[in-house]
Design a protein around this motif. Structure first.
Motif, PDB file in Angstrom:
ATOM      1  N   GLY A 195       0.803  -1.208   0.000  1.00 44.66           N
ATOM      2  CA  GLY A 195       0.000   0.000   0.000  1.00 44.66           C
ATOM      3  C   GLY A 195       0.838   1.261   0.000  1.00 44.66           C
ATOM      4  N   ARG A 196       2.114   1.145  -0.377  1.00 43.48           N
ATOM      5  CA  ARG A 196       3.013   2.301  -0.369  1.00 43.48           C
ATOM      6  C   ARG A 196       2.978   2.994  -1.718  1.00 43.48           C
ATOM      7  NH1 ARG A 196       7.154  -0.961   1.268  1.00 43.48           N
ATOM      8  NH2 ARG A 196       8.600   0.007  -0.221  1.00 43.48           N
ATOM      9  N   ASP A 197       2.890   4.308  -1.670  1.00 41.32           N
ATOM     10  CA  ASP A 197       2.884   5.104  -2.891  1.00 41.32           C
ATOM     11  C   ASP A 197       4.159   4.862  -3.699  1.00 41.32           C
ATOM     12  OD1 ASP A 197       1.457   6.861  -4.482  1.00 41.32           O
ATOM     13  OD2 ASP A 197       1.124   8.251  -2.840  1.00 41.32           O
ATOM     14  N   TYR A 198       4.000   4.857  -5.012  1.00 45.71           N
ATOM     15  CA  TYR A 198       5.101   4.751  -5.977  1.00 45.71           C
ATOM     16  C   TYR A 198       5.774   3.377  -5.976  1.00 45.71           C
ATOM     17  CZ  TYR A 198       4.656   9.624  -4.388  1.00 45.71           C
ATOM     18  OH  TYR A 198       4.178  10.830  -3.962  1.00 45.71           O
ATOM     19  N   ASN A 199       5.224   2.410  -5.252  1.00 43.62           N
ATOM     20  CA  ASN A 199       5.923   1.148  -5.044  1.00 43.62           C
ATOM     21  C   ASN A 199       5.726   0.183  -6.210  1.00 43.62           C
ATOM     22  OD1 ASN A 199       7.682  -0.381  -3.563  1.00 43.62           O
ATOM     23  ND2 ASN A 199       6.177  -1.124  -2.094  1.00 43.62           N
ATOM     24  N   ALA A 200       6.530  -0.877  -6.208  1.00 45.09           N
ATOM     25  CA  ALA A 200       6.513  -1.866  -7.281  1.00 45.09           C
ATOM     26  C   ALA A 200       5.214  -2.664  -7.295  1.00 45.09           C
ATOM     27  CB  ALA A 200       7.697  -2.815  -7.118  1.00 45.09           C
ATOM     28  N   VAL A 201       4.849  -3.109  -8.499  1.00 46.73           N
ATOM     29  CA  VAL A 201       3.673  -3.958  -8.706  1.00 46.73           C
ATOM     30  C   VAL A 201       4.119  -5.205  -9.455  1.00 46.73           C
ATOM     31  CG1 VAL A 201       1.453  -4.173  -9.895  1.00 46.73           C
ATOM     32  CG2 VAL A 201       2.064  -2.021  -8.760  1.00 46.73           C
ATOM     33  N   ASP A 202       3.715  -6.360  -8.979  1.00 48.00           N
ATOM     34  CA  ASP A 202       3.991  -7.609  -9.683  1.00 48.00           C
ATOM     35  C   ASP A 202       2.654  -8.301  -9.891  1.00 48.00           C
ATOM     36  OD1 ASP A 202       5.205  -9.697 -10.904  1.00 48.00           O
ATOM     37  OD2 ASP A 202       6.200 -10.498  -9.120  1.00 48.00           O
ATOM     38  N   TRP A 205      -0.827 -10.991 -16.404  1.00 50.01           N
ATOM     39  CA  TRP A 205      -1.654 -10.461 -17.478  1.00 50.01           C
ATOM     40  C   TRP A 205      -3.126 -10.776 -17.230  1.00 50.01           C
ATOM     41  CZ3 TRP A 205      -0.981  -6.889 -20.993  1.00 50.01           C
ATOM     42  CH2 TRP A 205       0.322  -6.535 -21.359  1.00 50.01           C
ATOM     43  N   TYR A 206      -3.401 -11.912 -16.624  1.00 48.60           N
ATOM     44  CA  TYR A 206      -4.786 -12.281 -16.313  1.00 48.60           C
ATOM     45  C   TYR A 206      -5.433 -11.214 -15.433  1.00 48.60           C
ATOM     46  CZ  TYR A 206      -8.644 -15.051 -14.298  1.00 48.60           C
ATOM     47  OH  TYR A 206      -9.869 -15.512 -13.869  1.00 48.60           O
ATOM     48  N   ARG A 207      -4.717 -10.782 -14.395  1.00 47.76           N
ATOM     49  CA  ARG A 207      -5.280  -9.754 -13.512  1.00 47.76           C
ATOM     50  C   ARG A 207      -5.227  -8.369 -14.149  1.00 47.76           C
ATOM     51  NH1 ARG A 207      -5.165 -10.140  -7.127  1.00 47.76           N
ATOM     52  NH2 ARG A 207      -6.389 -11.911  -7.835  1.00 47.76           N
ATOM     53  N   LEU A 208      -4.157  -8.078 -14.884  1.00 54.04           N
ATOM     54  CA  LEU A 208      -4.099  -6.797 -15.584  1.00 54.04           C
ATOM     55  C   LEU A 208      -5.313  -6.621 -16.490  1.00 54.04           C
ATOM     56  CD1 LEU A 208      -0.396  -6.259 -16.759  1.00 54.04           C
ATOM     57  CD2 LEU A 208      -1.753  -4.705 -15.351  1.00 54.04           C
ATOM     58  N   ARG A 209      -5.592  -7.642 -17.292  1.00 53.68           N
ATOM     59  CA  ARG A 209      -6.689  -7.555 -18.259  1.00 53.68           C
ATOM     60  C   ARG A 209      -8.041  -7.468 -17.570  1.00 53.68           C
ATOM     61  NH1 ARG A 209      -5.514  -6.226 -23.566  1.00 53.68           N
ATOM     62  NH2 ARG A 209      -3.951  -7.600 -24.470  1.00 53.68           N
ATOM     63  N   ASN A 232       4.684   3.595 -10.959  1.00 50.21           N
ATOM     64  CA  ASN A 232       5.139   2.284 -10.512  1.00 50.21           C
ATOM     65  C   ASN A 232       5.755   1.477 -11.645  1.00 50.21           C
ATOM     66  OD1 ASN A 232       2.085   2.334 -11.158  1.00 50.21           O
ATOM     67  ND2 ASN A 232       2.675   0.222 -11.565  1.00 50.21           N
ATOM     68  N   SER A 233       6.423   0.415 -11.266  1.00 49.20           N
ATOM     69  CA  SER A 233       6.833  -0.600 -12.230  1.00 49.20           C
ATOM     70  C   SER A 233       5.774  -1.700 -12.239  1.00 49.20           C
ATOM     71  CB  SER A 233       8.198  -1.181 -11.862  1.00 49.20           C
ATOM     72  OG  SER A 233       8.149  -1.782 -10.570  1.00 49.20           O
ATOM     73  N   VAL A 234       5.668  -2.406 -13.345  1.00 50.64           N
ATOM     74  CA  VAL A 234       4.777  -3.561 -13.465  1.00 50.64           C
ATOM     75  C   VAL A 234       5.626  -4.757 -13.867  1.00 50.64           C
ATOM     76  CG1 VAL A 234       2.843  -4.587 -14.722  1.00 50.64           C
ATOM     77  CG2 VAL A 234       2.740  -2.186 -14.045  1.00 50.64           C
ATOM     78  N   SER A 235       5.713  -5.716 -12.950  1.00 51.34           N
ATOM     79  CA  SER A 235       6.499  -6.932 -13.193  1.00 51.34           C
ATOM     80  C   SER A 235       7.911  -6.595 -13.655  1.00 51.34           C
ATOM     81  CB  SER A 235       5.782  -7.823 -14.212  1.00 51.34           C
ATOM     82  OG  SER A 235       4.496  -8.162 -13.738  1.00 51.34           O
ATOM     83  N   HIS A 240       6.874   4.193 -17.182  1.00 54.04           N
ATOM     84  CA  HIS A 240       7.348   5.247 -18.077  1.00 54.04           C
ATOM     85  C   HIS A 240       8.363   4.714 -19.094  1.00 54.04           C
ATOM     86  CE1 HIS A 240       5.220   7.955 -15.467  1.00 54.04           C
ATOM     87  NE2 HIS A 240       5.561   8.992 -16.202  1.00 54.04           N
ATOM     88  N   ALA A 241       8.671   3.443 -19.009  1.00 48.25           N
ATOM     89  CA  ALA A 241       9.567   2.804 -19.979  1.00 48.25           C
ATOM     90  C   ALA A 241       8.995   1.438 -20.358  1.00 48.25           C
ATOM     91  CB  ALA A 241      10.966   2.660 -19.394  1.00 48.25           C
ATOM     92  N   ASN A 242       7.694   1.409 -20.589  1.00 48.85           N
ATOM     93  CA  ASN A 242       7.000   0.140 -20.822  1.00 48.85           C
ATOM     94  C   ASN A 242       6.323   0.149 -22.187  1.00 48.85           C
ATOM     95  OD1 ASN A 242       5.301  -2.181 -20.684  1.00 48.85           O
ATOM     96  ND2 ASN A 242       5.350  -2.055 -18.451  1.00 48.85           N
ATOM     97  N   PRO A 243       7.065  -0.134 -23.256  1.00 53.33           N
ATOM     98  CA  PRO A 243       6.466  -0.072 -24.593  1.00 53.33           C
ATOM     99  C   PRO A 243       5.347  -1.085 -24.803  1.00 53.33           C
ATOM    100  CG  PRO A 243       8.645  -1.087 -24.679  1.00 53.33           C
ATOM    101  CD  PRO A 243       8.485  -0.534 -23.297  1.00 53.33           C
ATOM    102  N   GLU A 244       5.421  -2.206 -24.114  1.00 54.87           N
ATOM    103  CA  GLU A 244       4.400  -3.227 -24.313  1.00 54.87           C
ATOM    104  C   GLU A 244       3.022  -2.726 -23.905  1.00 54.87           C
ATOM    105  OE1 GLU A 244       4.091  -8.039 -23.768  1.00 54.87           O
ATOM    106  OE2 GLU A 244       5.089  -6.886 -22.187  1.00 54.87           O
ATOM    107  N   LEU A 245       2.958  -1.930 -22.835  1.00 57.84           N
ATOM    108  CA  LEU A 245       1.675  -1.405 -22.366  1.00 57.84           C
ATOM    109  C   LEU A 245       1.362  -0.035 -22.957  1.00 57.84           C
ATOM    110  CD1 LEU A 245       1.885  -2.636 -18.679  1.00 57.84           C
ATOM    111  CD2 LEU A 245       0.045  -3.176 -20.274  1.00 57.84           C
TER     112      LEU A 245
END
Length: 740
Positions: A195-202, A205-209, A232-235, A240-245
């Motif tokens: 629950g921390r701001d700006y923190n990592a996310v893992d 795709w099932y949950r993302l979608r 945040n980062s995703v996986s 901000h550097a995630n071309p796939e998304l």
């Protein structure tokens, strides 16, 4: 010329203008358009605009706004007007309830009206872009920014987020009462670890979608002007550097043609993430990944130079980014009319806007408990004590309100005095938000001695919610819990009013409080709205958009979870006899060995969708037609029609919020135990009835399959449960079949 021909001609003209500009601009001039910056010094701000910067933060008044636009139009090589951005989250002059509170209304009109009034006030001052709505699905109330979103449910977030985009953007972005929305934060920002701001996310795709991407897909389909990348980062991949998304999903798959905006200095944060060596590397990486506007102003320096060398970004990528920025400016009508009329600026709330804010606040309040019909305050309760740090506080605006937002000038105590002139109403502080002062509780006990009724006003101040306000302990801060116990000890009937920006842990005192009103941070008209509900002038009908946990250690807890292979049927216990039982043979198959906490009852304290009323409702037998549909027919648009007659059997007018949930009984992947797929807030006079109908189709019964990006959306044949009622714990169930 027909209307369609006129629109086509205008679109072609806009395209030609953009392409002509692109062909005339140098590489540095193009890159200058791809940044937004604020400078408090008006003269430095003018220098930035003369240097060709494409977007700025609102300077704060109309004369400065018009001057910056004049410089952009008349003193730059190509006369390109400016995007003027500001965080207009739940009001700019007239402050509406925080978005989490507006979600509690279960009324899209509340969110849309908030955005419409906000847009009118903002555009009148020269703002043409807001960094809202936040449509992050938020399942961890420790995260302070849950105040800024619509709660834990994907469907509710989608409906209200889309409504807010409609409100901001109106029928035409070029209208003098519209601003471009910016859906944020793309994506999964509300899933940060701990629950921390700006923190990592893992996350998969099932949950993302199925959870986090869906609100963004919906607002893109609805024409949202821009989208903001999340911090945040995703996986492992920073957004901000995630071309796939940013490019693959948002732009290519969904066809989004607006600009993707960076968050504050988030491009430079790529260095901290460890994926970029320095500022230059971060800029190239983010822009190549699909970012179109960098927030911070580092792409091109004030002297017009850039560190980005030819070949580091393709001409096609640069042109695509600039085209998106220019297209938004065209849609906003800025080339034709970049200025605003200072005489027409709405720099203070109007009677109309305050009335809209009051109605929104009233519709957002949730009655959590009301044992014995204790509320509303009865005429016979003539001597009333209002106690607690919110009794005489004007801190009701909540998070994300600028200094020029209109603060409430009233208090709960004053509003009740105005509404109940025949009652003797007194107040005292009783507790503080920070620290402990037992003398305040003693003062409250003494003040309560001769009272007929007590209203305990507690919560968390606005400064404790919002960005950078994560909390590890969600109990009431300070000595407010001690105040509730002190009042309970007096034996005088009392109700608790909560003013807060997130779900709180109430387990220490909830059993002792006979009546509890969740009031949230309600904005400019908060005291009047709260007084209207306490007095009975308004009947509350809000529902919780987020579950209230029993303990902070229970988080995340949300209603639409996937079932475990060992679901619990009873809660845990620290009973010595059970603890001493060892695992012997088949004993690990009994209920002790199910998914639960050993020291907690099952479920949240108050679950998603919970809320009570001052009147009583009755739901007739649930019906559905047809009872089965072929899969192909469902895919082709045929629907199940679900109906229920709702009657107000009480003695006063009230609103009932009818909720429809679905469950896929057996699927190829584990599915949520229930999912909200429809709701309707119905106003009924005493004795009146109304038939409420929902349609259930392909979108409601299907889900995104697969664990990779290229999954597909589909419904599966089988049995589906339909649950309809006023709350999750009070639904009627029917099943339908989807056949092959």
């Amino acid at each position: 010329m027909t209307d369609s021909q006129a629109l086509a001609s205008a679109a072609e003209g806009h395209h030609d203008r953009i392409e002509q500009l692109l062909s005339a601009m140098s590489r540095e001039e193009k890159l200058a358009q791809l940044q937004i910056r604020y400078h408090p010094d008006p003269e430095r701000a003018k220098e930035l605009v003369r240097g060709g910067i494409g977007s700025v933060f609102w300077p704060g008044n109309v004369p400065q706004t018009n001057e910056l636009q004049r410089i952009a139009r008349e003193e730059t090589a190509h006369g390109i007007p400016l995007l003027m951005g500001l965080d207009v989250i739940h009001g700019i002059r007239t402050i509406f309830p925080i978005p989490l509170a507006s979600a509690a209304s279960f009324d899209p009109a509340v969110a849309e009206t908030d955005a419409r009034v906000s847009a009118e006030e903002a555009r009148s001052g020269g703002i043409n872009l807001t960094f809202a709505p936040m449509i992050d699905v938020s399942r961890d109330p420790r995260w302070g920014r849950v105040a800024e979103g619509f709660g834990e449910d994907t469907y509710l977030t989608t409906v209200l987020g889309t409504a807010k985009v409609r409100g901001y953007q109106g029928e035409s972005l070029a209208a003098p009462t519209s601003i471009a929305a910016c859906a944020k934060h793309f994506v999964a920002y509300g899933q940060g670890e701990g629950g921390r701001d700006y923190n990592a996310v893992d996350t998969s795709w099932y949950r993302l979608r199925n959870v986090y991407l869906e609100p963004f897909r919906a607002v893109v389909e609805a024409g949202v002007g821009s989208v903001m990348a999340s911090l945040n980062s995703v996986s492992g991949r920073p957004m901000h550097a995630n071309p796939e998304l940013l490019t693959g999903v948002l732009k290519e798959e969904w066809g989004f043609d607006g600009p993707v905006v960076g968050d504050a200095d988030a491009v430079l944060n790529l260095v901290n993430h460890g994926v970029a060596e320095d500022e230059h590397d971060a800029l190239v990486l983010s822009l190549a990944s699909g970012l179109d506007i960098e927030m911070g102003g580092h792409v091109v320096a004030a002297d017009g130079t850039t560190s980005i060398l030819p070949g580091e970004l393709t001409d096609e990528r640069i042109d695509d980014a600039v085209r998106r920025v220019l297209q938004l400016k065209v849609r906003l009508g800025l080339f034709e009319n970049p200025y605003v009329d200072a005489a027409a600026e709405l720099d203070a709330p109007t009677q109309q806007s305050r009335s809209a804010a009051l109605r929104a606040a009233e519709r957002s309040i949730v009655l959590l408990k009301n044992e014995g019909g204790l509320l509303p305050v009865k005429p016979a309760q003539r001597k009333v004590l209002v106690v607690g740090p919110y009794a005489d506080s004007t801190d009701h605006n909540g998070a994300w309100v600028m200094s020029f937002g209109f603060e409430t000038t009233s208090t709960i105590n004053a509003a009740l005095r105005d509404l109940l002139p025949d009652s003797e109403i007194t107040s005292c502080e009783g507790a503080t938000f920070f620290g402990s002062n037992p003398a305040l509780q003693e003062e409250a006990r003494a003040a309560a001695a001769d009272k007929d009724f007590i209203i305990v006003t507690v919560g968390e101040p606005s400064a404790l919610s919002g960005e950078a306000s994560s909390r590890s302990d969600l109990r009431l801060p300070g000595d407010q819990e001690a105040l509730i116990h002190a009042i309970a000890d007096t034996g005088v009937p009392f109700a608790v009013v909560l003013a807060n920006g997130r779900p709180l842990v109430t387990s220490d005192w909830i059993a002792r409080a006979p009546a509890v009103l969740e009031a949230w941070h309600l904005g400019t008209e908060a005291p009047a709205a709260i007084a209207n509900v306490l007095s009975g002038a308004v009947n509350p009908a809000g529902r919780l958009p987020m579950s209230f946990p029993r303990a902070s250690g229970q988080i995340p807890i949300y209603y639409d979870h996937e079932n475990t292979g060992r679901p619990a049927s009873v809660g845990g216990t620290l009973d010595q006899e059970e603890i001493d039982i060892g695992v012997v043979g088949p004993n690990n198959l009994d209920d002790r060995f199910t998914s639960k906490y050993r020291d907690l009852e099952l479920g949240p304290e108050f679950e998603f969708g919970h809320g009570l009323s001052y009147t009583d409702f009755q739901h007739a037998e649930l019906t559905v037609e047809p009872r089965s549909l072929a899969l192909d027919a469902l895919r082709d648009g045929e629907l199940f029609t679900v109906s229920v007659a709702v009657s107000n059997i009480g003695d006063r007018q009230g609103d009932e919020v009818v909720q429809l949930y679905v469950r896929d009984a057996v699927a190829t992947l584990a599915r949520p135990v229930r999912q909200l797929r429809g709701f309707s807030r119905v106003a009924l006079e005493a004795g009146a009835s109304e038939n409420v109908t929902f349609s259930v189709g392909w979108e409601d019964l299907g889900f995104w399959h697969g664990t990779e990006r290229d999954g597909d959306f589909a419904a599966e044949p089988g049995t589906f449960e339909l649950h309809v009622g006023p709350r999750l714990d009070a639904t009627t169930e029917l099943t339908v079949e989807v056949t092959r």
